[in-house]
Design a protein around this motif. Structure first.
Motif, PDB file in Angstrom:
ATOM      1  N   SER A 220      -2.621  -7.031   0.760  1.00 47.80           N
ATOM      2  CA  SER A 220      -2.791  -6.219   1.962  1.00 47.80           C
ATOM      3  C   SER A 220      -2.776  -7.034   3.258  1.00 47.80           C
ATOM      4  CB  SER A 220      -4.081  -5.392   1.873  1.00 47.80           C
ATOM      5  OG  SER A 220      -5.188  -6.218   1.558  1.00 47.80           O
ATOM      6  N   LEU A 233      -0.908  -0.030   1.442  1.00 49.63           N
ATOM      7  CA  LEU A 233      -0.103  -0.284   0.251  1.00 49.63           C
ATOM      8  C   LEU A 233      -0.117   0.954  -0.643  1.00 49.63           C
ATOM      9  CD1 LEU A 233      -1.309  -3.907  -0.659  1.00 49.63           C
ATOM     10  CD2 LEU A 233       0.591  -3.228   0.817  1.00 49.63           C
ATOM     11  N   ILE A 236      -1.971  -0.835  -5.893  1.00 46.34           N
ATOM     12  CA  ILE A 236      -2.442  -2.212  -6.033  1.00 46.34           C
ATOM     13  C   ILE A 236      -2.928  -2.455  -7.452  1.00 46.34           C
ATOM     14  CG2 ILE A 236      -3.108  -2.508  -3.604  1.00 46.34           C
ATOM     15  CD1 ILE A 236      -5.998  -1.916  -4.398  1.00 46.34           C
ATOM     16  N   LYS A 246      -6.321  -1.489  -0.480  1.00 49.69           N
ATOM     17  CA  LYS A 246      -4.994  -1.022  -0.093  1.00 49.69           C
ATOM     18  C   LYS A 246      -4.665  -1.312   1.370  1.00 49.69           C
ATOM     19  CE  LYS A 246      -4.197   2.701  -3.419  1.00 49.69           C
ATOM     20  NZ  LYS A 246      -3.879   4.152  -3.574  1.00 49.69           N
ATOM     21  N   LYS A 247      -5.707  -1.476   2.199  1.00 49.44           N
ATOM     22  CA  LYS A 247      -5.465  -1.701   3.623  1.00 49.44           C
ATOM     23  C   LYS A 247      -6.600  -2.518   4.216  1.00 49.44           C
ATOM     24  CE  LYS A 247      -4.571   0.848   7.943  1.00 49.44           C
ATOM     25  NZ  LYS A 247      -4.514   2.190   8.572  1.00 49.44           N
TER      26      LYS A 247
END
Length: 284
Positions: A220, A233, A236, A246-247
């Protein structure tokens, strides 16, 4: 090479010395331990910052307590909420008990029972635990919705100045114990630890290169730096659960893009095989 930040505290609103003073009687000043095995293997001096010996077995207590202890009394009395797969939850729970604040902890349904038990132990009667969603991201959405409905205060796992400066006290302790550090390797999940330690080092040890490390299956921060802003994303690999998001945060990204000299991705298979090898050799 990246420019040295002349005043990262003023630029980002961070005060690591005040955070260290708040935490002085709360956290353990964990050892910076020389590792003979790794030093011989790589022909250099390798030290490990043993945050696994922290009261709640991770650095997450630092940020959670630092933020909660700076809330106005009226806000703290409303109660606090967090979402976490484990480490942030335990630091949050410990802080609730210390500050005598009611806390609600949202954890994914898949959270290992051991982490739930540990979280309850640290928070005792001051916390309630709710299992929501199959992933951390789903859990976080539920936690934020609950926070708004109940008019409570959300304590994020990484994206807040008080969280960042709390995690940055890891760097304060490292430089207290050892000077003239050439490289520091920092794990990156949401970016709180890397932002805090990186900013502190750029102020007090600008010659030190800050190297961020994140799981290859959850890149990320790497992707955010490529894009010039945080990106979400699609999927993952959650094997390295403490560093798989994810972020990254907006604030953590803003700091990290200034202080990280390099980012490296570590394959999950390498993480797994290294853990097994070190366990079998009893190297650490």
């Amino acid at each position: 090479s990246k420019p040295i930040l002349q005043n990262p505290f003023g630029h980002f609103g961070l005060d690591f010395e005040k955070a260290a003073e708040r935490l002085r009687k709360i956290v353990t000043h964990t050892p910076l331990q020389y590792n003979q095995h790794l030093s011989r293997k790589y022909n250099c001096q390798v030290y490990l910052k043993r945050e696994d010996l922290q009261i709640v077995r991770s650095y997450k207590l630092r940020g959670a307590y630092n933020m909660m202890s700076t809330l106005a009394p009226g806000l703290l009395e409303r109660g606090v909420v967090c979402a976490s797969a484990g480490n942030h939850a335990q630091g949050f729970a410990y802080s609730c008990k210390k500050l005598q604040a009611h806390g609600v902890i949202f954890m994914p349904v898949i959270t290992p029972k051991q982490k739930i038990v540990q979280t309850r132990m640290f928070g005792e009667d001051w916390v309630d635990i709710r299992l929501e969603g199959d992933t951390f991201d789903d859990c976080a959405i539920a936690a934020k919705k609950f926070t708004e409905e109940k008019n409570m205060v959300f304590i994020p796992p990484f994206d807040d100045a008080r969280i960042i400066e709390g995690q940055g006290t890891v760097g304060v302790e490292i430089l207290h114990d050892l000077s003239n550090i050439d490289f520091i390797f920092v794990p990156v999940g949401g970016g709180g630890l890397s932002a805090g330690v990186g900013a502190y080092f750029k102020m007090h040890s600008p010659q030190t290169k800050i190297i961020g490390l994140e799981p290859e299956g959850a890149p990320s921060m790497t992707e955010a730096l490529k894009a010039g802003h945080p990106v979400l994303l699609e999927s993952i690999d959650r094997f390295v659960d403490g560093a798989s998001v994810k972020k990254v945060g907006d604030l953590t990204f803003a700091v990290c893009k200034e202080v990280l000299d390099e980012m490296h991705l570590v394959p999950e298979g390498k993480v797994c095989s290294t853990i097994l090898k070190l366990y079998n050799e009893d190297a650490i």
